[in-house]
Design a protein around this motif. Structure first.
Motif, mmCIF file in Angstrom:
data_model
loop_
_atom_site.group_PDB
_atom_site.id
_atom_site.type_symbol
_atom_site.label_atom_id
_atom_site.label_comp_id
_atom_site.label_asym_id
_atom_site.label_seq_id
_atom_site.Cartn_x
_atom_site.Cartn_y
_atom_site.Cartn_z
ATOM 1 N N UNK A 1 0.852 -1.183 0.000
ATOM 2 C CA UNK A 1 0.000 0.000 0.000
ATOM 3 C C UNK A 1 0.889 1.234 0.000
ATOM 4 N N UNK A 2 0.297 2.402 -0.201
ATOM 5 C CA UNK A 2 1.096 3.633 -0.262
ATOM 6 C C UNK A 2 1.822 3.895 1.045
ATOM 7 N N UNK A 3 1.131 3.748 2.167
ATOM 8 C CA UNK A 3 1.772 4.010 3.461
ATOM 9 C C UNK A 3 2.866 2.999 3.757
ATOM 10 N N UNK A 4 2.659 1.741 3.377
ATOM 11 C CA UNK A 4 3.695 0.728 3.572
ATOM 12 C C UNK A 4 4.925 1.034 2.727
ATOM 13 N N UNK A 5 4.683 1.425 1.480
ATOM 14 C CA UNK A 5 5.797 1.777 0.591
ATOM 15 C C UNK A 5 6.572 2.965 1.132
ATOM 16 N N UNK A 6 5.856 3.964 1.617
ATOM 17 C CA UNK A 6 6.500 5.153 2.175
ATOM 18 C C UNK A 6 7.389 4.786 3.358
ATOM 19 N N UNK A 7 6.917 3.897 4.224
ATOM 20 C CA UNK A 7 7.682 3.470 5.394
ATOM 21 C C UNK A 7 8.941 2.710 4.987
ATOM 22 N N UNK A 8 8.821 1.859 3.993
ATOM 23 C CA UNK A 8 9.981 1.086 3.534
ATOM 24 C C UNK A 8 11.068 2.010 3.002
ATOM 25 N N UNK A 9 10.668 3.001 2.211
ATOM 26 C CA UNK A 9 11.653 3.954 1.683
ATOM 27 C C UNK A 9 12.339 4.711 2.820
ATOM 28 N N UNK A 10 11.552 5.139 3.813
ATOM 29 C CA UNK A 10 12.131 5.869 4.941
ATOM 30 C C UNK A 10 13.139 5.018 5.698
ATOM 31 N N UNK A 11 12.849 3.745 5.864
ATOM 32 C CA UNK A 11 13.777 2.850 6.557
ATOM 33 C C UNK A 11 15.071 2.702 5.778
ATOM 34 N N UNK B 1 15.742 6.713 2.378
ATOM 35 C CA UNK B 1 15.345 7.278 1.079
ATOM 36 C C UNK B 1 13.929 7.825 1.193
ATOM 37 N N UNK B 2 13.272 8.024 0.066
ATOM 38 C CA UNK B 2 11.889 8.487 0.067
ATOM 39 C C UNK B 2 11.194 7.988 -1.187
ATOM 40 N N UNK B 3 9.867 7.890 -1.119
ATOM 41 C CA UNK B 3 9.106 7.559 -2.317
ATOM 42 C C UNK B 3 9.444 8.561 -3.416
ATOM 43 N N UNK B 4 9.583 8.076 -4.605
ATOM 44 C CA UNK B 4 10.060 8.914 -5.701
ATOM 45 C C UNK B 4 9.181 10.140 -5.915
ATOM 46 N N UNK B 5 9.830 11.267 -6.149
ATOM 47 C CA UNK B 5 9.160 12.510 -6.522
ATOM 48 C C UNK B 5 9.818 12.989 -7.803
ATOM 49 N N UNK B 6 9.052 13.035 -8.868
ATOM 50 C CA UNK B 6 9.612 13.430 -10.157
ATOM 51 C C UNK B 6 9.865 14.936 -10.196
ATOM 52 N N UNK B 7 11.029 15.306 -10.731
ATOM 53 C CA UNK B 7 11.403 16.714 -10.843
ATOM 54 C C UNK B 7 11.636 17.168 -12.274
ATOM 55 N N UNK C 1 3.211 2.957 -10.441
ATOM 56 C CA UNK C 1 4.143 2.827 -9.318
ATOM 57 C C UNK C 1 3.791 3.918 -8.313
ATOM 58 N N UNK C 2 3.768 3.598 -7.038
ATOM 59 C CA UNK C 2 3.485 4.626 -6.052
ATOM 60 C C UNK C 2 4.572 5.700 -6.054
ATOM 61 N N UNK C 3 4.149 6.945 -5.842
ATOM 62 C CA UNK C 3 5.067 8.083 -5.814
ATOM 63 C C UNK C 3 4.799 8.917 -4.563
ATOM 64 N N UNK C 4 5.712 9.842 -4.272
ATOM 65 C CA UNK C 4 5.678 10.570 -3.018
ATOM 66 C C UNK C 4 4.850 11.834 -3.010
ATOM 67 N N UNK C 5 3.577 11.740 -3.373
ATOM 68 C CA UNK C 5 2.665 12.883 -3.248
ATOM 69 C C UNK C 5 1.261 12.366 -2.994
ATOM 70 N N UNK C 6 0.384 13.231 -2.525
ATOM 71 C CA UNK C 6 -0.978 12.812 -2.176
ATOM 72 C C UNK C 6 -1.868 14.043 -1.994
ATOM 73 N N UNK C 7 -3.185 13.801 -1.866
ATOM 74 C CA UNK C 7 -4.111 14.880 -1.505
ATOM 75 C C UNK C 7 -5.030 14.408 -0.367
ATOM 76 N N UNK D 1 11.901 3.792 -4.595
ATOM 77 C CA UNK D 1 12.494 4.652 -3.571
ATOM 78 C C UNK D 1 13.650 5.429 -4.197
ATOM 79 N N UNK D 2 13.812 6.649 -3.768
ATOM 80 C CA UNK D 2 14.823 7.551 -4.351
ATOM 81 C C UNK D 2 15.703 8.133 -3.266
ATOM 82 N N UNK D 3 16.970 8.249 -3.574
ATOM 83 C CA UNK D 3 17.903 8.934 -2.688
ATOM 84 C C UNK D 3 18.722 9.905 -3.515
ATOM 85 N N UNK D 4 18.934 11.108 -2.966
ATOM 86 C CA UNK D 4 19.564 12.175 -3.748
ATOM 87 C C UNK D 4 21.037 11.896 -4.031
ATOM 88 N N UNK D 5 21.522 12.553 -5.076
ATOM 89 C CA UNK D 5 22.939 12.472 -5.404
ATOM 90 C C UNK D 5 23.762 13.206 -4.351
#
Length: 243
Positions: A125-135, A138-144, A171-177, A237-241
């Motif tokens: 689920x989205x919340x599960x994915x978000x938690x995994x990335x944080x562990x 990293x973070x759920x991907x946010x496109x720039x 694919x789940x991404x790091x935004x929501x409403x 999951x994404x981690x910055x350069x």
């Protein structure tokens, strides 16, 4: 990206010791892992026998929630003297504490000029994915950018739909409403427009289909889409350069 914290403290004439306990959140405007770094900053200043100011800075790190991913800290100190109201001499001390970014987690792939990425194919689920990335730090991907969207599009290749996966087209991404319908924000609480990429997958998007599509995803065509948070999807999951 390096995490920086700066503080300026005025120390007047006789010398003073200042101690600060500072929690800071490791993230920048673009995106970076949500991790709180705690440390205590002590600044002590005095005049020596020749009348010159001597400043000592000590940094003590608090306990890390993830000892295996603990950061090193470096400190840069600058001090100058000036006058206050043209009568009193004042010492200005500026201490900058710099923490380098975490090293990428296991199985993260470097995509040139973009960052480190890991595709998780086990549906969550989205919340599960978000938690995994944080562990992962990293973070759920946010496109720039369009370039990043195209890179993520390549990750869809070879992604097979398992029996417990709601859709292989997202694919789940790091935004929501979830806080206010139609007002999309990133996992850092910033408006989606600040990311630099707001291309939706279809003219009908976002459509809040069935009234519960409140979590963000990336469609296989590279566009954004809102889907139910309870869907079970693969995610990135994404981690910055490092700078």
């Amino acid at each position: 990206m390096d995490l920086k914290y700066s503080t300026k403290i005025l120390l007047v004439l006789t010398g003073l010791t200042v101690c600060l306990a500072v929690p800071i959140c490791d993230r920048d405007k673009k995106n970076s892992p949500q991790e709180e770094v705690n440390f205590k900053l002590s600044i002590s200043s005095r005049r020596n026998d020749t009348g010159n100011w001597i400043t000592q800075v000590q940094v003590d790190k608090g306990e890390s929630k993830q000892p295996s991913r603990e950061r090193d800290l470096t400190v840069d100190v600058k001090q100058t003297t000036t006058t206050c109201n043209c009568t009193s001499e004042v010492l200005l001390v500026e201490a900058e504490i710099i923490s380098p970014p975490l090293k990428p987690g296991e199985d993260y792939t470097l995509l040139s000029d973009l960052g480190y990425y890991k595709l998780y194919t086990t549906p969550k689920s989205w919340s599960q994915a978000n938690s995994i990335c944080n562990k992962d730090g990293a973070h759920l991907i946010i496109l720039n950018s369009e370039k990043e969207a195209q890179a993520v599009n390549q990750m869809f290749r070879g992604l097979s739909k398992s029996s417990d996966m709601t859709s292989k087209d997202h694919l789940f991404a790091g935004f929501h409403d979830q806080l206010h319908e139609g007002h999309f924000i990133t996992i850092y609480g910033e408006a989606l427009e600040t990311t630099g990429y707001t291309k939706w997958s279809d003219p009908s998007e976002p459509n809040n289909k069935n009234g519960d599509a409140n979590c963000g995803s990336v469609h296989f065509n590279g566009g954004l889409s809102d889907v139910p948070c309870s869907w079970k999807l693969a995610f990135v999951c994404e981690q910055e350069l490092w700078e």
